[in-house]
Design a protein around this motif. Structure first.
Motif, PDB file in Angstrom:
ATOM      1  N   ASP A 161      32.672  42.512  37.159  1.00  0.00           N
ATOM      2  CA  ASP A 161      31.719  41.412  37.330  1.00  0.00           C
ATOM      3  C   ASP A 161      30.312  41.796  36.863  1.00  0.00           C
ATOM      4  O   ASP A 161      29.347  41.140  37.206  1.00  0.00           O
ATOM      5  CB  ASP A 161      31.672  40.995  38.803  1.00  0.00           C
ATOM      6  CG  ASP A 161      31.364  42.181  39.724  1.00  0.00           C
ATOM      7  OD1 ASP A 161      31.160  43.302  39.207  1.00  0.00           O
ATOM      8  OD2 ASP A 161      31.353  41.985  40.949  1.00  0.00           O
ATOM      9  N   THR A 198      40.048  41.488  37.795  1.00  0.00           N
ATOM     10  CA  THR A 198      40.215  42.579  38.759  1.00  0.00           C
ATOM     11  C   THR A 198      41.085  43.644  38.120  1.00  0.00           C
ATOM     12  O   THR A 198      42.158  43.343  37.588  1.00  0.00           O
ATOM     13  CB  THR A 198      40.864  42.056  40.051  1.00  0.00           C
ATOM     14  OG1 THR A 198      39.996  41.069  40.616  1.00  0.00           O
ATOM     15  CG2 THR A 198      41.086  43.179  41.047  1.00  0.00           C
ATOM     16  N   GLY A 231      33.082  44.429  58.034  1.00  0.00           N
ATOM     17  CA  GLY A 231      32.007  43.688  57.386  1.00  0.00           C
ATOM     18  C   GLY A 231      31.856  44.047  55.927  1.00  0.00           C
ATOM     19  O   GLY A 231      31.194  43.337  55.170  1.00  0.00           O
ATOM     20  N   THR A 232      32.470  45.160  55.513  1.00  0.00           N
ATOM     21  CA  THR A 232      32.423  45.556  54.109  1.00  0.00           C
ATOM     22  C   THR A 232      33.282  44.567  53.310  1.00  0.00           C
ATOM     23  O   THR A 232      34.355  44.170  53.773  1.00  0.00           O
ATOM     24  CB  THR A 232      33.003  46.984  53.956  1.00  0.00           C
ATOM     25  OG1 THR A 232      32.235  47.868  54.770  1.00  0.00           O
ATOM     26  CG2 THR A 232      32.965  47.445  52.512  1.00  0.00           C
ATOM     27  N   PRO A 233      32.808  44.162  52.134  1.00  0.00           N
ATOM     28  CA  PRO A 233      33.627  43.259  51.314  1.00  0.00           C
ATOM     29  C   PRO A 233      35.017  43.837  51.095  1.00  0.00           C
ATOM     30  O   PRO A 233      35.166  45.057  50.936  1.00  0.00           O
ATOM     31  CB  PRO A 233      32.847  43.179  49.999  1.00  0.00           C
ATOM     32  CG  PRO A 233      31.444  43.519  50.358  1.00  0.00           C
ATOM     33  CD  PRO A 233      31.519  44.482  51.509  1.00  0.00           C
ATOM     34  N   ARG A 234      36.006  42.969  51.102  1.00  0.00           N
ATOM     35  CA  ARG A 234      37.377  43.443  50.922  1.00  0.00           C
ATOM     36  C   ARG A 234      37.833  43.157  49.500  1.00  0.00           C
ATOM     37  O   ARG A 234      37.331  42.265  48.834  1.00  0.00           O
ATOM     38  CB  ARG A 234      38.290  42.790  51.966  1.00  0.00           C
ATOM     39  CG  ARG A 234      37.952  43.333  53.355  1.00  0.00           C
ATOM     40  CD  ARG A 234      38.696  42.634  54.443  1.00  0.00           C
ATOM     41  NE  ARG A 234      40.139  42.846  54.330  1.00  0.00           N
ATOM     42  CZ  ARG A 234      41.002  42.396  55.241  1.00  0.00           C
ATOM     43  NH1 ARG A 234      40.578  41.724  56.291  1.00  0.00           N
ATOM     44  NH2 ARG A 234      42.289  42.611  55.094  1.00  0.00           N
ATOM     45  N   ASP A 263      41.141  47.918  54.927  1.00  0.00           N
ATOM     46  CA  ASP A 263      39.774  48.448  55.040  1.00  0.00           C
ATOM     47  C   ASP A 263      39.528  49.615  54.081  1.00  0.00           C
ATOM     48  O   ASP A 263      39.053  50.683  54.477  1.00  0.00           O
ATOM     49  CB  ASP A 263      39.457  48.868  56.482  1.00  0.00           C
ATOM     50  CG  ASP A 263      40.410  49.943  57.003  1.00  0.00           C
ATOM     51  OD1 ASP A 263      41.352  50.318  56.246  1.00  0.00           O
ATOM     52  OD2 ASP A 263      40.208  50.415  58.131  1.00  0.00           O
ATOM     53  N   LYS A 299      21.387  47.746  47.106  1.00  0.00           N
ATOM     54  CA  LYS A 299      22.135  48.120  48.310  1.00  0.00           C
ATOM     55  C   LYS A 299      21.498  49.326  48.973  1.00  0.00           C
ATOM     56  O   LYS A 299      21.234  50.328  48.315  1.00  0.00           O
ATOM     57  CB  LYS A 299      23.568  48.523  47.943  1.00  0.00           C
ATOM     58  CG  LYS A 299      24.563  47.401  47.895  1.00  0.00           C
ATOM     59  CD  LYS A 299      25.930  47.939  47.479  1.00  0.00           C
ATOM     60  CE  LYS A 299      26.515  48.918  48.501  1.00  0.00           C
ATOM     61  NZ  LYS A 299      27.907  49.290  48.133  1.00  0.00           N
ATOM     62  N   SER A 346      27.898  52.865  50.865  1.00  0.00           N
ATOM     63  CA  SER A 346      28.573  51.845  51.662  1.00  0.00           C
ATOM     64  C   SER A 346      28.857  52.419  53.050  1.00  0.00           C
ATOM     65  O   SER A 346      29.133  53.617  53.181  1.00  0.00           O
ATOM     66  CB  SER A 346      29.889  51.408  51.009  1.00  0.00           C
ATOM     67  OG  SER A 346      29.634  50.706  49.818  1.00  0.00           O
ATOM     68  N   TRP A 389      37.067  49.921  45.240  1.00  0.00           N
ATOM     69  CA  TRP A 389      37.761  50.173  46.493  1.00  0.00           C
ATOM     70  C   TRP A 389      38.781  51.278  46.241  1.00  0.00           C
ATOM     71  O   TRP A 389      39.529  51.226  45.260  1.00  0.00           O
ATOM     72  CB  TRP A 389      38.493  48.924  46.984  1.00  0.00           C
ATOM     73  CG  TRP A 389      37.583  47.828  47.452  1.00  0.00           C
ATOM     74  CD1 TRP A 389      37.062  47.682  48.705  1.00  0.00           C
ATOM     75  CD2 TRP A 389      37.115  46.703  46.687  1.00  0.00           C
ATOM     76  NE1 TRP A 389      36.286  46.551  48.765  1.00  0.00           N
ATOM     77  CE2 TRP A 389      36.304  45.923  47.536  1.00  0.00           C
ATOM     78  CE3 TRP A 389      37.298  46.268  45.371  1.00  0.00           C
ATOM     79  CZ2 TRP A 389      35.682  44.752  47.119  1.00  0.00           C
ATOM     80  CZ3 TRP A 389      36.689  45.114  44.950  1.00  0.00           C
ATOM     81  CH2 TRP A 389      35.880  44.369  45.820  1.00  0.00           C
ATOM     82  N   LEU A 442      34.508  51.339  49.954  1.00  0.00           N
ATOM     83  CA  LEU A 442      33.843  51.052  48.677  1.00  0.00           C
ATOM     84  C   LEU A 442      33.109  52.313  48.258  1.00  0.00           C
ATOM     85  O   LEU A 442      32.226  52.779  48.973  1.00  0.00           O
ATOM     86  CB  LEU A 442      32.822  49.913  48.871  1.00  0.00           C
ATOM     87  CG  LEU A 442      33.219  48.514  48.500  1.00  0.00           C
ATOM     88  CD1 LEU A 442      32.058  47.558  48.796  1.00  0.00           C
ATOM     89  CD2 LEU A 442      33.640  48.399  47.042  1.00  0.00           C
TER      90      LEU A 442
END
Lengths: 576, 576
Positions: free
Chosen positions: A523, A449, A358-361, A501, A120, A267, A478, A504
């Motif tokens: 993960d 999670t 656009g950031t993963p939620r 929103d 990233k 991020s 998050w 991250l």
């Protein structure tokens, strides 16, 4: 590990021209780590340097690149490891660089090669993660640009890099003895703050330059001369700012200039404009600055202490507007750091951090909730920090190898508590201040999670509750929300959560007497530290371990397990 | 290792009564090594302690006993080993406690058990042998009495133990950086001398007590209060004296009392009477003292510096004649240490050391002669000590394991030189001061007799030649002779050799510009250090390694080779 090969295969399958632009690179570095004399704040002490430099060399790469750092330990009797702060180490948990957790410390004269992908783009740093070696100066910047052909979601004309730290004159060996002593001895506040490894002890550059008195000797010593950031008028600069302090929470401001926050912990965030930014140890930000001020002047960059009664003078650097001389004194005084205990100011800043579109939620719900009460405790004449009343101690043999090999007695039979008493009064010193030590290992199932509630509380003394920046290895989380007082999980607390929103991050603060709720997905098989990033607090036990789907971890390199019980088992014929 | 079992078998075969008196014991010790605050000379610093003590606990055993020391390393980031100075480790070379030579350093939180037989009665000590950890205070006494039913060849009524050392205020970490720095920085003279770990910095007990001025605060601090040795009149005491200094050569005297030397380095010597004794780092002696003086007084014990311009005040202790109070000030001033550069005095003492009748005598001839020229050199801006122009560096993986396993590339192809140019002028600075580094490993064939000529020379500066006490691990050697100037091996030199009653020692000095000739039998398979016992000199490369019949070494315990290339090979399926 296999990525350069993958890149080659990719190239073989694709048109070469296209591939050359897209293919990630292997970037090789050869480092030697040694103690050396240095004068970070104009007083000569011993620092841990890399290739004779302090801070260590900046690593610069593009997203998708594989970093190879061949690291030789040239310390005389001390082991060493390097943690790549903010890099998730997806698939390479043995490269996370945490002694006693992810690998055996590298012994003197030994070489260990870190190989990992920087997946990233963002502003990161690296640092020692053994004992308190970070506080001895073992750190540097790690900056990841967007992959070739990609673009950042904001524009700028140039970059400035600011790696912030604090500095003690007492050696870390003495500091560790003090913190472990009975009776306990507190190490006190740092002597100096450093910008890119430079500060000035016992003399104020600003005062010296503006009043001619008490001239700092800094100017004649390149190791502690103030950093000069050359800029051109009417341009926009991206400031990459990170804090690797041992203790201090910081605030950064640049006289007469607004700062637009665009990135936090690797991020993107929804841009917002501020006069100054708070940085807790472990934080990193990108902020945009436009050189739209009077071009006849230079301007002070100032870094001061927040969250503790400041006894350390601010660090100063110079924003040098071309074509002014670098040595031209700024016409205006340095910005004044907000009051150390103005937590409303701190919260106002922190609460504004939201993910950019656009950031993963986050997943809508969690599979598990772990509630961690942070308390300061006593144990047999020592002072400790504890989580749910257990202070973390690390094992002789690193967890990653021993858990992967299923070595008996690696974990205590009893797992640490998932929660604490709902009746606990966070506003008072602990009613039972005594703690015990334990491994604090939470076993996480793959792809679950996890919510973590970090609950702050009163320390041992009345009316004291400190800020703690918690840093998670191997993941971003998050930050769903913050609250004051005890977390109850009721409708009012739920209402404070942001599932739309949330940013991250890899480091999040708990404010005094408050709580912070984080969510992450397990993960990334491995064994990961989650701890207060304040070096003495971690030394005093303020952390937990997440052992995550260790059965799914790939082949751990032998050199990461070449010590203790794992070496013994492997030498006796066991297999990894 | 198998000795307790052997003792049992012995007991089964013999009449029990007889056996109970004869059987050697297993003596078990459990140690934890950690840094701690201590005030050895009334100034608080960090020392390396054992079980919270400084110096470490005294081990007392009988000849033939097996010592088991279960040692936990509780340092935070440093490895550790313990060398049992003077114990030959017959059959147990892996227990010699030399990092990078006989074993892997014990990592933090790890436990290693030293098991070895103390086969010879005598006055010994133990100390750290990794980096300069000895100079950080990691040492203690090891005293071996004659086996049950045996008798010493001299009589005495009581014992006094004096473990002598020197003490620096600067940490060993800073000292090691200084000595390794470019430009080189010398660490200077020690701040204090210590008797049983106690000294007084910047105040003279004698002056304070006799003139009432500058009263030493020592009396109120038990960590630095002067040692009091209580004795009764008209008795004979055995003083066991050993020097574990980092740098200083010492001289010990007791006001108005003669000393009869009866033991050196664990071997009996032909008794001789002196007013004072010299001790070089690594030396140990037993001396008899008779309390035949005016019983109304106490007497000063004084330890001063020899061989270097002394900048360190003498250490003092009190010989307390009963029934005088311990606090009663001696009526007479402390003895005055002989002039630091009175080498005639030093030689007169050293040359008097002869073996007691009954001591094993050396083979009449040697199979091999190794001549080692000691020089101070420059290398790429560093300063080194070199042997035949090569300065010793130690490997990442200890030799004992790697040579036993026959790991490739453990030794450089070229073996170090067996001699040096006959034309070398030892009275001048080296004509070519540049040195290189190397492993300095001499491979010795089993049961061969080896002569070593240690040749001193001028250092880098004109008219400077220092004393170096050389210590051999794994063996005693016979000190066949000393001479001034360059050794030529001619008739005149031969005439200086003593084959009739040379003393058996493990440490022998070379005097400035002189030579010393030693003989030993390579009858103890293992890998053994032979080095200058001055800690900074060893750090600067002043040593060689004897790899002796390594193929005949028994089963090396895995925990001694659990690092580096040996661990890698064993984990890959190789066998020891």
């Amino acid at each position: 590990m296999g990525l350069p090969l993958l890149a080659l295969v990719c190239c073989a399958l694709m048109a070469w021209q296209h591939c050359a632009a897209e293919a990630a690179k292997a970037r090789h570095f050869k480092w030697e780590i040694s103690n050396m004399f240095w004068s970070p704040d104009c007083e000569e002490k011993v620092v841990i340097g890399i290739n004779g430099q302090f801070p260590g060399p900046t690593i610069r790469a593009r997203a998708g690149d594989t970093i190879h750092v061949q690291l030789k330990n040239a310390l005389h009797t001390e082991g060493v490891v390097i943690h790549w702060h903010g890099i998730r180490q997806i698939g390479t948990p043995w490269a996370d660089g945490t002694a006693a957790i992810s690998q055996c410390a590298i012994n003197p004269e030994e070489t260990f090669t870190y190989r990992f992908v920087v997946d990233k783009p963002g502003t990161y740093f690296y640092h020692g993660h053994y004992g308190m070696q970070r506080a001895a100066g073992l750190y540097g910047s790690l900056i990841v640009d967007v992959a070739e052909g990609k673009e950042e979601p904001f524009k700028y004309d140039g970059e400035l890099n600011l790696l912030l730290s604090d500095w003690y004159h007492e050696s870390i060996h003495t500091q560790m003895v003090a913190l472990s002593s009975k009776p306990f001895r507190w190490i006190g506040e740092p002597q100096s703050l450093l910008i890119n490894g430079r500060g000035q002890f016992n003399c104020s550059l600003a005062a010296a330059h503006t009043q001619g008195a008490n001239q700092c000797a800094a100017a004649v010593n390149t190791q502690c001369a103030p950093v000069v950031f050359p800029v051109q008028p009417n341009k926009t600069y991206r400031l990459r700012v990170a804090s690797t302090t041992s203790l201090a929470s910081l605030n950064l401001a640049i006289r007469n200039h607004k700062l637009t926050v665009v990135e936090a912990d690797g991020s993107y965030v929804d841009p917002f404009v501020v006069d100054d930014i708070d940085l807790y140890s472990g934080d990193s930000y990108s902020v945009l600055l436009t050189t739209d001020q009077d071009t006849s002047s230079n301007y002070w960059v100032s870094v001061g202490v927040r969250g503790r009664l400041p006894k350390t003078a601010p660090a100063l650097a110079v924003l040098n507007y071309g074509p002014n001389r670098a040595s031209k004194l700024p016409a205006l005084a340095p910005p004044v750091t907000p009051a150390w205990d103005d937590y409303d100011h701190s919260k106002a800043f922190t609460y504004r951090i939201r993910a950019r579109a656009g950031t993963p939620r986050p997943p809508a719900t969690a599979d598990r909730r772990i509630e961690l009460l942070n308390t300061q405790n006593k144990m047999d004449g020592h002072i400790k920090w504890s989580i749910n009343n257990v202070s973390m101690v690390l094992p002789a043999t690193p967890y990653l190898g021993s858990l992967k090999m299923g070595l008996k007695s690696t974990l205590a039979a009893a797992r640490p508590a998932e929660t604490f008493s709902r009746g606990y009064d966070v506003t008072l010193p602990p009613p039972n201040p005594n703690t015990t030590v334990g491994d604090n290992v939470y076993v996480l199932a793959h792809n679950t999670t996890v919510d973590v509630v970090l609950q702050n509380a009163n320390a041992l003394s009345r009316n004291v509750s400190e800020v703690h920046p918690w840093h998670l290895h191997g993941h971003d989380f998050w930050v769903l929300g913050y609250g004051d007082g005890a977390y109850r999980g009721d409708a009012a607390d739920e209402a404070r959560l942001n599932l739309r929103d949330p940013p991250l991050q890899n480091t999040a603060v708990i404010f005094p007497y408050g709580w912070t709720l984080l969510r992450f997905v397990a993960d990334n098989p491995g064994v990961w530290a989650f701890h207060c990033h304040i070096e003495p607090h971690l030394h005093m036990g303020m952390g937990v371990i997440f052992a995550e789907a260790v059965d799914l971890v790939g082949q751990v390199p032998n050199e990461a397990v070449s010590c203790g019980a794992t070496a013994a088992a492997l030498m006796a014929g066991a297999h990894l």
